[in-house]
Write an enzyme that holds these catalytic residues in place. Sequence first.
Site, PDB file in Angstrom:
ATOM      1  N   ASP A 159      97.531   1.501 -14.536  1.00 23.98           N
ATOM      2  CA  ASP A 159      98.507   1.734 -13.500  1.00 23.98           C
ATOM      3  C   ASP A 159      99.632   2.878 -14.315  1.00 23.98           C
ATOM      4  OD1 ASP A 159     100.163   0.282 -15.445  1.00 23.98           O
ATOM      5  OD2 ASP A 159     100.578  -1.161 -14.110  1.00 23.98           O
TER       6      ASP A 159
ATOM      7  N   ARG B 127     107.659  -7.730  -7.754  1.00 24.98           N
ATOM      8  CA  ARG B 127     108.377  -6.863  -9.131  1.00 24.98           C
ATOM      9  C   ARG B 127     109.013  -5.583  -8.160  1.00 24.98           C
ATOM     10  NH1 ARG B 127     105.715  -3.566 -14.127  1.00 24.98           N
ATOM     11  NH2 ARG B 127     103.837  -3.413 -12.732  1.00 24.98           N
TER      12      ARG B 127
END
Length: 630
Positions: free
Chosen positions: A495, A197
């Site tokens: 996160d 990512r």
Amino acid sequence: MPSIIIRDNLQTIYSDIYTPEALAALSALAPLNKRIKTVMAERMERRADRQVHQKRIAFLDPESVIPGTSLRVQDARDGNFEGSVIPADLQRQWIQGTGPAAKPNAPLESSIRNVAYALLSGADGWMFDGEDALGQITTMSLDNQRNLKLAIHKDPVFLNVAGQVAQEINRWSVSFLGREVVTDWEAQLNFTTKIFRARGLHLDDRHIRDAEGTALAASIVDATLYVVNNVQALQKAGSSVVLYLPKIQTAGEAAVWNELLTALENHLGLKTGTIKVYVLVEQLEATHQLMEIRAALGQHFVGYNTGRWDYINSVSDALAWDKTFVNPNIEAITMTYGYMRNYEDRVRRAVNTPDRNGNFALWQGGMEPNIPVGSEAGVSASMQKAVAGAEREQREGASGKWVAHWKMVHIVRPVWEKAGQSNQLGRAFPRLTYTPADADGLMLIEPAPTDIRGARNLLSVALQYGNAFGQGMQAAALKPADFFGNDDILYLMEDMATGEIRLSILWEWLHKGAVLTEDDPTTGAKAGAIFSYALYEQLLDEEYAKLLKADTKDVYESSKTTTLPIALEIANVYVLSEVKPPWFIDLLNINLNNLDLAVARQRIRLYMDELTKNRIRITENLDFVASTSG
């Protein structure tokens, strides 16, 4: 004159990542930086326009052309575009794990263990995160790239660590599952599809600037370094080159990504469409343009991912002006809640609309944040909940799911094993419609609790997350301070996205006057009362005090005089500001590697002044020093 400028002496220290081939590719793609900066400025103007004129996001004019393409919107909606055939190694992605490939302030042999756990976990794919879960202190983005390169090339350093990690995984699995899950660790390393990512278009790289001294878009850097350094090894192993693309808001932004990826392929002599991408549907505006985004990415696109946190934040942000839109407690906003339910439904309908060649796309379900560590009762209850969530997504049509910790792979994967299908490509769903009712559904608020306990959760985890971020842990196992020491309440992997939404909801509650739905004995607040400034300040003081008293298991002692006070300052400025900041991460990023509260306050004030007066986000590394070696 060089086309890129690398700070300090990093080009020498990371010569294995900044190879001549990588530097040449970065130089070739650097001209795209201006285009990305323009598109991001346009994003901020759209955002400001919505706030000033109190406008909701709308569907595109079907007769318009997608910016950056020659595609008509209606053609995209009809599937009249060329998409991608799903590669063999993406046909079955029942479980994708997510997490970074590096640890903060750790020697290589320790840091690279992250990759070993990922590739030996039994996950069908692992998204090695360069964005929301990867710390950015010092040179972590480069450590992340280095660890991935060593693992993908099966360097002896990595293989030595992997052999040790295989034994550790088996010791855990025997104790928890009653069996070993790794039989041949060297063969197991080939099982999991490697996925990366990249950071979104809205973020800048901390280490590189273009020839004009403008911070280079992190998207250019991440995609280029990963692909250039690993494409040959991946192809030799018969693996696809796969990226996840985050934070795309419009089809026009997707077209910029398509231009970037095509330029990279052309530079490397690769066939167009060699690089495959999933798109994380994290933005409300994107949900209005799903088929258009898919069409804009064309032969690169393979699928969408749905998830809670960033998407909740985007809806909150897009409707910051709307006093009637107030989110409830964070736990209530599940994938079956109001606007989330309608969002998920649109995604599954978008992937199972065929392109002109009959190709469908994949839908990867959302994140399972639980970790099976705690009391027997707590773990049992949480794992039942995790499996039930996976079963729901499988029934709804998802071809797989995400987990945030390697220990969850063999707990959740059996849901798809039992179903037995490699994927759910082409499962019949109605085609998307674009009515006012569809638009309203994407902003649907339903009754749910809004209470003091929920506010404490938002505050406590937001403060802890900001603290963890400052220490280089953008993914951290956290829970509200009231549950420290209670093993029946499990830690969840949090996160950047979960930090974003917590402050976003607090901002809503304070500036829109959220109405409490429950009496609260700890504060004396009654159901029907407004969430006031005084109440917010009381809760902030109390929750911060709990963190100062916590033991080092939950709050590192050294952080209590360094990163935690800065996290408090950032959270407080964000929540109290009349102008809602677009990203929590911006305020955190400008304070990376800074432990001085006075300096942090100056930087936060600078950021907020630029935002409120000029609609400009400060996204560069304020500590950038150009290399003296050129």
